[in-house]
Scaffold this motif. Structure first.
Motif: not given
Length: 126
Positions: A74-97
């Motif tokens: 909502d606050k960043n409508p032009a940004v890819d939800p996963l940053g796939e156009r180079g907008e951002f990078h992430t680190v995974t903090l938890s998950g089923p694995l």
């Protein structure tokens, strides 16, 4: 997921190793994939943002639910939800694995020519 150069590089590495590459996320709809990732129980946080596409205030933003994703989009409508156009990078903090959950301890905000990035420690989320 969309960068042709990366796909060719993975295919080249696989060929060099004598194996076939597998890219199951290639070309997927990133909104659907982000929702699937969150619905499966993964949590992740933004650790770097492209200065031209996002503000440094998004560093450390944690995606734990579909609501977090909705707020972000909502606050960043032009940004890819996963940053796939180079907008951002992430680190995974938890998950089923993962056996444990993690959290970020923010140490400082740094910058390079293109990015704001978070200097952090990953810690157990007790």
């Amino acid at each position: 997921m969309f960068l042709e150069e990366h796909l060719k590089w993975v295919e080249w590495l696989a060929e060099k190793a004598g194996v076939r590459s597998l890219e199951p996320l290639w070309g997927r709809n990133t909104l659907e994939l982000a929702e699937e990732i969150l619905n499966t129980g993964f949590e992740y946080a933004i650790i770097a943002v492209n200065k031209e596409k996002l503000g440094k205030d998004w560093l450390g933003y944690k995606f734990s639910s579909l609501e977090d994703l909705d707020v972000f989009l909502d606050k960043n409508p032009a940004v890819d939800p996963l940053g796939e156009r180079g907008e951002f990078h992430t680190v995974t903090l938890s998950g089923p694995l993962f056996r444990e959950r993690f959290k970020l301890e923010k140490l400082s905000i740094e910058k390079s020519e293109k990015y704001w990035w978070l200097r952090f420690k990953v810690m157990r989320d007790d």
